[in-house]
Design a protein around this motif. Sequence first.
Motif, PDB file in Angstrom:
ATOM      1  N   LEU A  98       0.168   2.217 -11.490  1.00 13.58           N
ATOM      2  CA  LEU A  98       0.205   2.919 -10.198  1.00 13.58           C
ATOM      3  C   LEU A  98      -1.092   2.631  -9.437  1.00 13.58           C
ATOM      4  O   LEU A  98      -2.160   2.496 -10.055  1.00 13.58           O
ATOM      5  CB  LEU A  98       0.340   4.426 -10.446  1.00 13.58           C
ATOM      6  CG  LEU A  98       0.300   5.348  -9.225  1.00 13.58           C
ATOM      7  CD1 LEU A  98       1.525   5.138  -8.333  1.00 13.58           C
ATOM      8  CD2 LEU A  98       0.232   6.813  -9.662  1.00 13.58           C
ATOM      9  N   CYS A  99      -1.018   2.552  -8.128  1.00 14.30           N
ATOM     10  CA  CYS A  99      -2.185   2.345  -7.258  1.00 14.30           C
ATOM     11  C   CYS A  99      -3.417   3.097  -7.795  1.00 14.30           C
ATOM     12  O   CYS A  99      -3.349   4.306  -8.046  1.00 14.30           O
ATOM     13  CB  CYS A  99      -1.804   2.849  -5.863  1.00 14.30           C
ATOM     14  SG  CYS A  99      -3.195   3.103  -4.771  1.00 14.30           S
ATOM     15  N   SER A 100      -4.527   2.407  -7.944  1.00 12.73           N
ATOM     16  CA  SER A 100      -5.703   3.061  -8.541  1.00 12.73           C
ATOM     17  C   SER A 100      -6.301   4.110  -7.607  1.00 12.73           C
ATOM     18  O   SER A 100      -6.902   5.079  -8.062  1.00 12.73           O
ATOM     19  CB  SER A 100      -6.753   2.035  -8.974  1.00 12.73           C
ATOM     20  OG  SER A 100      -7.011   1.101  -7.971  1.00 12.73           O
ATOM     21  N   TYR A 101      -6.138   3.953  -6.281  1.00  5.95           N
ATOM     22  CA  TYR A 101      -6.568   5.024  -5.369  1.00  5.95           C
ATOM     23  C   TYR A 101      -5.769   6.301  -5.695  1.00  5.95           C
ATOM     24  O   TYR A 101      -6.314   7.404  -5.735  1.00  5.95           O
ATOM     25  CB  TYR A 101      -6.278   4.666  -3.910  1.00  5.95           C
ATOM     26  CG  TYR A 101      -7.084   3.551  -3.303  1.00  5.95           C
ATOM     27  CD1 TYR A 101      -8.313   3.171  -3.807  1.00  5.95           C
ATOM     28  CD2 TYR A 101      -6.606   2.880  -2.172  1.00  5.95           C
ATOM     29  CE1 TYR A 101      -9.039   2.149  -3.220  1.00  5.95           C
ATOM     30  CE2 TYR A 101      -7.336   1.855  -1.577  1.00  5.95           C
ATOM     31  CZ  TYR A 101      -8.549   1.500  -2.099  1.00  5.95           C
ATOM     32  OH  TYR A 101      -9.256   0.490  -1.521  1.00  5.95           O
ATOM     33  N   ALA A 102      -4.454   6.090  -5.880  1.00  8.82           N
ATOM     34  CA  ALA A 102      -3.575   7.239  -6.153  1.00  8.82           C
ATOM     35  C   ALA A 102      -3.953   7.899  -7.470  1.00  8.82           C
ATOM     36  O   ALA A 102      -4.047   9.129  -7.568  1.00  8.82           O
ATOM     37  CB  ALA A 102      -2.116   6.778  -6.175  1.00  8.82           C
ATOM     38  N   GLN A 142       3.471   4.105   4.619  1.00  7.99           N
ATOM     39  CA  GLN A 142       3.165   2.675   4.636  1.00  7.99           C
ATOM     40  C   GLN A 142       3.427   2.025   3.291  1.00  7.99           C
ATOM     41  O   GLN A 142       3.489   0.813   3.181  1.00  7.99           O
ATOM     42  CB  GLN A 142       1.717   2.422   5.057  1.00  7.99           C
ATOM     43  CG  GLN A 142       0.693   2.839   4.035  1.00  7.99           C
ATOM     44  CD  GLN A 142      -0.630   2.123   4.214  1.00  7.99           C
ATOM     45  OE1 GLN A 142      -0.816   1.364   5.147  1.00  7.99           O
ATOM     46  NE2 GLN A 142      -1.553   2.360   3.303  1.00  7.99           N
ATOM     47  N   CYS A 143       3.540   2.846   2.240  1.00  4.74           N
ATOM     48  CA  CYS A 143       3.783   2.302   0.903  1.00  4.74           C
ATOM     49  C   CYS A 143       4.318   3.453   0.056  1.00  4.74           C
ATOM     50  O   CYS A 143       4.272   4.601   0.480  1.00  4.74           O
ATOM     51  CB  CYS A 143       2.482   1.776   0.298  1.00  4.74           C
ATOM     52  SG  CYS A 143       1.191   3.028   0.178  1.00  4.74           S
ATOM     53  N   GLU A 144       4.782   3.130  -1.161  1.00  6.73           N
ATOM     54  CA  GLU A 144       5.388   4.218  -1.946  1.00  6.73           C
ATOM     55  C   GLU A 144       4.369   5.306  -2.310  1.00  6.73           C
ATOM     56  O   GLU A 144       4.690   6.491  -2.234  1.00  6.73           O
ATOM     57  CB  GLU A 144       6.212   3.667  -3.127  1.00  6.73           C
ATOM     58  CG  GLU A 144       5.447   3.183  -4.357  1.00  6.73           C
ATOM     59  CD  GLU A 144       4.967   1.724  -4.252  1.00  6.73           C
ATOM     60  OE1 GLU A 144       4.856   1.194  -3.134  1.00  6.73           O
ATOM     61  OE2 GLU A 144       4.683   1.125  -5.306  1.00  6.73           O
ATOM     62  N   ALA A 172       4.608  -2.359   6.210  1.00  7.70           N
ATOM     63  CA  ALA A 172       3.780  -2.290   5.003  1.00  7.70           C
ATOM     64  C   ALA A 172       2.433  -2.900   5.344  1.00  7.70           C
ATOM     65  O   ALA A 172       2.319  -3.649   6.319  1.00  7.70           O
ATOM     66  CB  ALA A 172       4.438  -3.065   3.870  1.00  7.70           C
ATOM     67  N   PRO A 173       1.389  -2.574   4.576  1.00  5.45           N
ATOM     68  CA  PRO A 173       0.074  -3.128   4.912  1.00  5.45           C
ATOM     69  C   PRO A 173      -0.028  -4.611   4.617  1.00  5.45           C
ATOM     70  O   PRO A 173      -0.971  -5.262   5.012  1.00  5.45           O
ATOM     71  CB  PRO A 173      -0.875  -2.334   4.024  1.00  5.45           C
ATOM     72  CG  PRO A 173      -0.038  -1.819   2.916  1.00  5.45           C
ATOM     73  CD  PRO A 173       1.339  -1.661   3.438  1.00  5.45           C
ATOM     74  N   GLY A 174       0.913  -5.166   3.900  1.00  3.95           N
ATOM     75  CA  GLY A 174       0.803  -6.573   3.536  1.00  3.95           C
ATOM     76  C   GLY A 174       1.673  -7.459   4.393  1.00  3.95           C
ATOM     77  O   GLY A 174       1.486  -7.587   5.592  1.00  3.95           O
ATOM     78  N   SER A 396      -2.652  -3.230  -8.906  1.00  2.00           N
ATOM     79  CA  SER A 396      -2.009  -1.924  -8.719  1.00  2.00           C
ATOM     80  C   SER A 396      -1.603  -1.627  -7.271  1.00  2.00           C
ATOM     81  O   SER A 396      -1.232  -0.503  -6.977  1.00  2.00           O
ATOM     82  CB  SER A 396      -2.906  -0.810  -9.280  1.00  2.00           C
ATOM     83  OG  SER A 396      -3.971  -0.520  -8.424  1.00  2.00           O
ATOM     84  N   CYS A 397      -1.639  -2.615  -6.377  1.00  8.32           N
ATOM     85  CA  CYS A 397      -1.177  -2.352  -5.003  1.00  8.32           C
ATOM     86  C   CYS A 397      -0.080  -3.337  -4.636  1.00  8.32           C
ATOM     87  O   CYS A 397      -0.364  -4.435  -4.173  1.00  8.32           O
ATOM     88  CB  CYS A 397      -2.327  -2.463  -4.004  1.00  8.32           C
ATOM     89  SG  CYS A 397      -1.728  -2.415  -2.297  1.00  8.32           S
ATOM     90  N   ARG A 398       1.155  -2.927  -4.875  1.00 11.32           N
ATOM     91  CA  ARG A 398       2.262  -3.837  -4.592  1.00 11.32           C
ATOM     92  C   ARG A 398       2.450  -4.121  -3.104  1.00 11.32           C
ATOM     93  O   ARG A 398       2.686  -5.264  -2.716  1.00 11.32           O
ATOM     94  CB  ARG A 398       3.577  -3.316  -5.208  1.00 11.32           C
ATOM     95  CG  ARG A 398       3.696  -3.677  -6.668  1.00 11.32           C
ATOM     96  CD  ARG A 398       4.585  -2.769  -7.446  1.00 11.32           C
ATOM     97  NE  ARG A 398       4.137  -1.400  -7.463  1.00 11.32           N
ATOM     98  CZ  ARG A 398       3.110  -0.965  -8.201  1.00 11.32           C
ATOM     99  NH1 ARG A 398       2.435  -1.793  -8.950  1.00 11.32           N
ATOM    100  NH2 ARG A 398       2.759   0.311  -8.188  1.00 11.32           N
ATOM    101  N   ASP A 425      -8.362  -5.692  -9.347  1.00  9.02           N
ATOM    102  CA  ASP A 425      -7.905  -4.436  -8.753  1.00  9.02           C
ATOM    103  C   ASP A 425      -8.975  -3.938  -7.796  1.00  9.02           C
ATOM    104  O   ASP A 425     -10.144  -4.271  -7.944  1.00  9.02           O
ATOM    105  CB  ASP A 425      -7.650  -3.390  -9.847  1.00  9.02           C
ATOM    106  CG  ASP A 425      -6.936  -2.186  -9.297  1.00  9.02           C
ATOM    107  OD1 ASP A 425      -5.760  -2.319  -8.918  1.00  9.02           O
ATOM    108  OD2 ASP A 425      -7.560  -1.115  -9.198  1.00  9.02           O
ATOM    109  N   MET A 426      -8.552  -3.144  -6.791  1.00  8.81           N
ATOM    110  CA  MET A 426      -9.532  -2.675  -5.812  1.00  8.81           C
ATOM    111  C   MET A 426     -10.497  -1.668  -6.446  1.00  8.81           C
ATOM    112  O   MET A 426     -11.639  -1.561  -6.045  1.00  8.81           O
ATOM    113  CB  MET A 426      -8.851  -2.082  -4.569  1.00  8.81           C
ATOM    114  CG  MET A 426      -7.901  -0.948  -4.798  1.00  8.81           C
ATOM    115  SD  MET A 426      -6.289  -1.604  -5.198  1.00  8.81           S
ATOM    116  CE  MET A 426      -5.296  -0.120  -5.288  1.00  8.81           C
ATOM    117  N   CYS A 427     -10.040  -0.930  -7.443  1.00  2.00           N
ATOM    118  CA  CYS A 427     -10.760   0.279  -7.830  1.00  2.00           C
ATOM    119  C   CYS A 427     -10.987   0.420  -9.328  1.00  2.00           C
ATOM    120  O   CYS A 427     -11.946   1.032  -9.747  1.00  2.00           O
ATOM    121  CB  CYS A 427      -9.881   1.436  -7.360  1.00  2.00           C
ATOM    122  SG  CYS A 427     -10.706   2.850  -6.774  1.00  2.00           S
TER     123      CYS A 427
HETATM  124  S1  SF4 Z   1      -1.434   0.265   0.388  1.00  2.00           S
HETATM  125 FE1  SF4 Z   1      -1.855  -0.229  -1.769  1.00  2.00          FE
HETATM  126  S2  SF4 Z   1      -3.928   0.507  -2.121  1.00  2.00           S
HETATM  127 FE2  SF4 Z   1      -3.218   1.491  -0.249  1.00  2.00          FE
HETATM  128  S3  SF4 Z   1      -2.352   3.440  -0.969  1.00  2.00           S
HETATM  129 FE3  SF4 Z   1      -0.644   1.976  -0.841  1.00  2.00          FE
HETATM  130  S4  SF4 Z   1      -0.488   1.132  -2.925  1.00  2.00           S
HETATM  131 FE4  SF4 Z   1      -2.505   2.119  -2.760  1.00  2.00          FE
END
Ligand code: SF4
Length: 466
Positions: A98-102, A142-144, A172-174, A396-398, A425-427
């Motif tokens: 799972l996203c490391s920020y999350a 913007q993402c799950e 999405a951010p990507g 961790s950021c799909r 990973d970012m974090c």
């Molecule tokens: S865009 Fe990526 S890093 Fe940002 S909150 Fe969503 S999953 Fe996490």
Amino acid sequence: MERVTQRQLGGEDQRVEKTTRTTKLVSELEKMQIRWALEAADKGEPVAWCMVGVQPEIIRGFGIADVYPENYAAIASAKRQVVPYLERAESEGFPAFLCSYARYGLGYTYRMLELSGGVPPSPEEVPWGGMARPDIILGRAQCEPGYKWFQAMGKILDVPVFIHEEKCIRIAPGSNPVLPYDDPEFREALISAEIQDNKDMIAWLSEKLGRKIDWDRVIEAFYRHNEMRRLWNGVFELRKSMPSPMPSEDMVSALYPGYCLGGTQEAVDFYAKLYDEVKERLEKKLCVIPELSQEKYRLFWGGIGIWQYTGLYKYVQNFGAVFVTENQYYRDAFVETDTDPQKDPLRAIAERHFYDAKIGADRARRFGTGDIRAGLVLEMLDSYRCDGAFLHFLISCRPVVIGWTHTYNLIRDESGIPTMSLESDMCDPRSVSPADIRNKTEAFLEMVATYQQAREKAGGSAPGKA
Ligand code: SF4
């Protein structure tokens, strides 16, 4: 490979000295926002945990003290305080992919629950006094994790949650497909949907906070946000110069006011100051590596920053290489909206988002990519005269990684410069060791040097050597 110096600025060291004076002010702004929220909580004023990008004009219009768990996780990671909370979230059943920020935000939330809603008190445990307890939580589709992470934090803390849908304007951010932005019906459908999202958010906030939005503040924030965007884009324009007046390790800090202080005078002042300083460096032809009058290799950074090992940005300088730009925090030139914000602020806000998406789509068409991000990356590699591209393949950021392979293949086929996919990973510092990153980076820089020599031998100038 020949080293420029033996400075060893990378290594395990996380203290990355910035090139510009202004970016050194970022941590003061971050502390200020964290303090604002703690003081607001003490006074009984509303505090919101927000996803980055949630409509800043509406936040300012309600006078909410805003805190950004994504940004806070990045701070904790850079300060090497992130792992205990990642592990806490994992021990509660959240997966390590799972996203490391999350995961950090969830770990923090569980800790807060243990403290009956209190902020973790020790500076050894959390940076700069901690995130104040929220009264409301505002996510963004913007993402799950934008849905589920924020909903989960609300459930754990028993705090109401609103998710801003952002229907279709930013998918999405990507990687984003090129949609028919020139079709007037499509355009109107997107703008109307975003206006409705904003109306829903305002109605929800009015009910939860028991106060009305102040439209004068919304309009003021709109103008400030636009001014900030102009200046931010101006900095990116200046950074195209050679030698680079401002490297990526500075921009990955300088993104903060734009992401988390939108609509404030502090953000406008920051980018104005940064713009002036970068211009001054350019006039004086100041190089990022003081021992050199020019970079040997100009590098591109793709994707979210690497907060767990920011030393990498400096490490490459040991070999005469500089990260001169990055796509994730790029801001296009601001386009005036058709609607006067004084007359209809919500329509003006939605139009601004629409034009952001349309500019990207027009660029992607010019580059024939069919993908907004790939078009931007190709344009940046050319306009910044890059010799090599790092793509940060985030474990961790799909949403950001979706489409990276497509972008990677396009760069390889279209740009003629070497590309490296850096899996990390970012974090989360447990994802990959700095030693492995350095080994891979050194091998890649050898390849960049070989490409450059081959181009020079063939009589062409290297991309980074106009
Ligand atoms: S865009 Fe990526 S890093 Fe940002 S909150 Fe969503 S999953 Fe996490």
